[in-house]
Scaffold this motif. Structure first.
Motif, PDB file in Angstrom:
ATOM      1  N   GLN A 121       0.835  -1.198   0.000  1.00 52.67           N
ATOM      2  CA  GLN A 121       0.000   0.000   0.000  1.00 52.67           C
ATOM      3  C   GLN A 121       0.872   1.251   0.000  1.00 52.67           C
ATOM      4  O   GLN A 121       1.944   1.265   0.596  1.00 52.67           O
ATOM      5  CB  GLN A 121      -0.899   0.025   1.250  1.00 52.67           C
ATOM      6  N   SER A 122       0.359   2.293  -0.634  1.00 52.46           N
ATOM      7  CA  SER A 122       1.079   3.569  -0.649  1.00 52.46           C
ATOM      8  C   SER A 122       0.754   4.410   0.577  1.00 52.46           C
ATOM      9  O   SER A 122       1.381   5.440   0.799  1.00 52.46           O
ATOM     10  CB  SER A 122       0.760   4.345  -1.919  1.00 52.46           C
ATOM     11  N   GLU A 123      -0.227   3.972   1.365  1.00 57.65           N
ATOM     12  CA  GLU A 123      -0.590   4.635   2.618  1.00 57.65           C
ATOM     13  C   GLU A 123      -0.748   3.575   3.695  1.00 57.65           C
ATOM     14  O   GLU A 123      -1.051   2.421   3.399  1.00 57.65           O
ATOM     15  CB  GLU A 123      -1.915   5.382   2.480  1.00 57.65           C
ATOM     16  N   GLN A 124      -0.594   3.981   4.955  1.00 56.84           N
ATOM     17  CA  GLN A 124      -0.719   3.068   6.073  1.00 56.84           C
ATOM     18  C   GLN A 124      -2.187   2.775   6.371  1.00 56.84           C
ATOM     19  O   GLN A 124      -3.054   3.644   6.223  1.00 56.84           O
ATOM     20  CB  GLN A 124      -0.056   3.679   7.306  1.00 56.84           C
ATOM     21  N   THR A 131     -11.924   1.076  21.286  1.00 55.15           N
ATOM     22  CA  THR A 131     -11.790   0.895  22.725  1.00 55.15           C
ATOM     23  C   THR A 131     -12.729  -0.211  23.140  1.00 55.15           C
ATOM     24  O   THR A 131     -13.658  -0.573  22.419  1.00 55.15           O
ATOM     25  CB  THR A 131     -12.117   2.193  23.486  1.00 55.15           C
ATOM     26  N   ALA A 132     -12.508  -0.753  24.307  1.00 59.09           N
ATOM     27  CA  ALA A 132     -13.328  -1.881  24.776  1.00 59.09           C
ATOM     28  C   ALA A 132     -14.807  -1.512  24.749  1.00 59.09           C
ATOM     29  O   ALA A 132     -15.210  -0.465  25.238  1.00 59.09           O
ATOM     30  CB  ALA A 132     -12.910  -2.269  26.185  1.00 59.09           C
ATOM     31  N   GLY A 133     -15.607  -2.359  24.129  1.00 62.44           N
ATOM     32  CA  GLY A 133     -17.042  -2.158  24.075  1.00 62.44           C
ATOM     33  C   GLY A 133     -17.514  -1.282  22.941  1.00 62.44           C
ATOM     34  O   GLY A 133     -18.700  -1.139  22.730  1.00 62.44           O
ATOM     35  N   GLU A 134     -16.601  -0.659  22.221  1.00 59.72           N
ATOM     36  CA  GLU A 134     -16.987   0.199  21.110  1.00 59.72           C
ATOM     37  C   GLU A 134     -16.561  -0.433  19.797  1.00 59.72           C
ATOM     38  O   GLU A 134     -15.565  -1.125  19.728  1.00 59.72           O
ATOM     39  CB  GLU A 134     -16.287   1.558  21.197  1.00 59.72           C
ATOM     40  N   GLY A 135     -17.317  -0.140  18.767  1.00 53.75           N
ATOM     41  CA  GLY A 135     -16.907  -0.562  17.436  1.00 53.75           C
ATOM     42  C   GLY A 135     -15.840   0.374  16.914  1.00 53.75           C
ATOM     43  O   GLY A 135     -15.717   1.509  17.353  1.00 53.75           O
ATOM     44  N   GLY A 136     -15.059  -0.095  16.004  1.00 55.99           N
ATOM     45  CA  GLY A 136     -14.021   0.726  15.403  1.00 55.99           C
ATOM     46  C   GLY A 136     -14.223   0.794  13.905  1.00 55.99           C
ATOM     47  O   GLY A 136     -15.076   0.120  13.343  1.00 55.99           O
ATOM     48  N   SER A 137     -13.443   1.615  13.269  1.00 56.78           N
ATOM     49  CA  SER A 137     -13.496   1.679  11.820  1.00 56.78           C
ATOM     50  C   SER A 137     -12.071   1.588  11.279  1.00 56.78           C
ATOM     51  O   SER A 137     -11.109   1.928  11.961  1.00 56.78           O
ATOM     52  CB  SER A 137     -14.150   2.986  11.363  1.00 56.78           C
ATOM     53  N   PHE A 138     -11.959   1.094  10.083  1.00 52.70           N
ATOM     54  CA  PHE A 138     -10.678   0.933   9.428  1.00 52.70           C
ATOM     55  C   PHE A 138     -10.627   1.801   8.183  1.00 52.70           C
ATOM     56  O   PHE A 138     -11.626   1.941   7.484  1.00 52.70           O
ATOM     57  CB  PHE A 138     -10.477  -0.524   8.958  1.00 52.70           C
ATOM     58  N   LYS A 139      -9.463   2.336   7.916  1.00 48.30           N
ATOM     59  CA  LYS A 139      -9.209   2.986   6.631  1.00 48.30           C
ATOM     60  C   LYS A 139      -8.111   2.152   5.978  1.00 48.30           C
ATOM     61  O   LYS A 139      -6.953   2.212   6.385  1.00 48.30           O
ATOM     62  CB  LYS A 139      -8.750   4.424   6.791  1.00 48.30           C
ATOM     63  N   ILE A 140      -8.505   1.319   5.020  1.00 53.71           N
ATOM     64  CA  ILE A 140      -7.547   0.469   4.327  1.00 53.71           C
ATOM     65  C   ILE A 140      -7.402   1.006   2.904  1.00 53.71           C
ATOM     66  O   ILE A 140      -8.305   0.876   2.085  1.00 53.71           O
ATOM     67  CB  ILE A 140      -7.997  -1.000   4.305  1.00 53.71           C
ATOM     68  N   PRO A 141      -6.272   1.625   2.615  1.00 54.21           N
ATOM     69  CA  PRO A 141      -6.070   2.188   1.276  1.00 54.21           C
ATOM     70  C   PRO A 141      -5.999   1.094   0.209  1.00 54.21           C
ATOM     71  O   PRO A 141      -5.707  -0.064   0.509  1.00 54.21           O
ATOM     72  CB  PRO A 141      -4.726   2.902   1.384  1.00 54.21           C
TER      73      PRO A 141
END
Length: 159
Positions: A121-124, A131-141
């Motif tokens: 990938q050209s970006e990380q 955090t515990a109990g919360e959903g997260g989101s990903f940015k996958i280039p």
């Protein structure tokens, strides 16, 4: 507001995680056990060769020929499948990651037969809100997908 105790605790956790990672990788040599080295060249628009066939113990080296950094990701924990490593680190507990500046290289030697897919990938990849109990989101280039196919070395006929 973070108190000094929270800051010290956070630093202690990071220090312990760093020590664990260093200990996990400390036993791995930095060079090939078989002596064979295979280069994968990363350019602005391709990874070449896209699919590389190697033998157990061969060193696979990724070389950044771009003018900007790249990130190489294996989407699973491969430390138990590696017999040498240089430049990769464990990422989120289930991936291997390496960042290559222009002109730099990283490498691994695989210890088992397998087909290992990876992405350049050209970006990380960025993870937010985990955090515990919360959903997260990903940015996958967007990335360039490729694979290393690891085979057993050829059997030598007796003389």
């Amino acid at each position: 507001m973070r108190t000094p105790a929270h800051t010290r605790f956070g630093r202690a956790v990071l220090l312990l995680a760093g020590c664990w990672l260093a200990a996990a990788c400390a036993g791995l040599p930095a060079t090939s056990r078989s002596g064979a080295v295979h280069d994968i060249l990363i350019t602005e628009d391709r990874v070449s060769p896209q699919d590389l066939i190697v033998h157990i113990g061969d060193e696979v080296r990724w070389v950044n020929r771009r003018l900007s950094p790249v990130w190489v990701y294996f989407f699973r924990d491969s430390l138990d499948e590696v017999s040498c490593a240089r430049g990769f680190s464990l990422f989120w507990g289930n991936e291997e990651e390496a960042v290559l500046e222009p002109g730099q290289s990283v490498s691994v030697c695989f210890a088992k037969e397998d087909a290992i897919s990876y992405t350049v990938q050209s970006e990380q990849t960025v993870m937010r809100g985990s955090t515990a109990g919360e959903g997260g989101s990903f940015k996958i280039p967007k990335g360039l997908h490729a694979a290393v196919i690891v085979e057993a070395p050829p059997v030598r006929a007796p003389r």
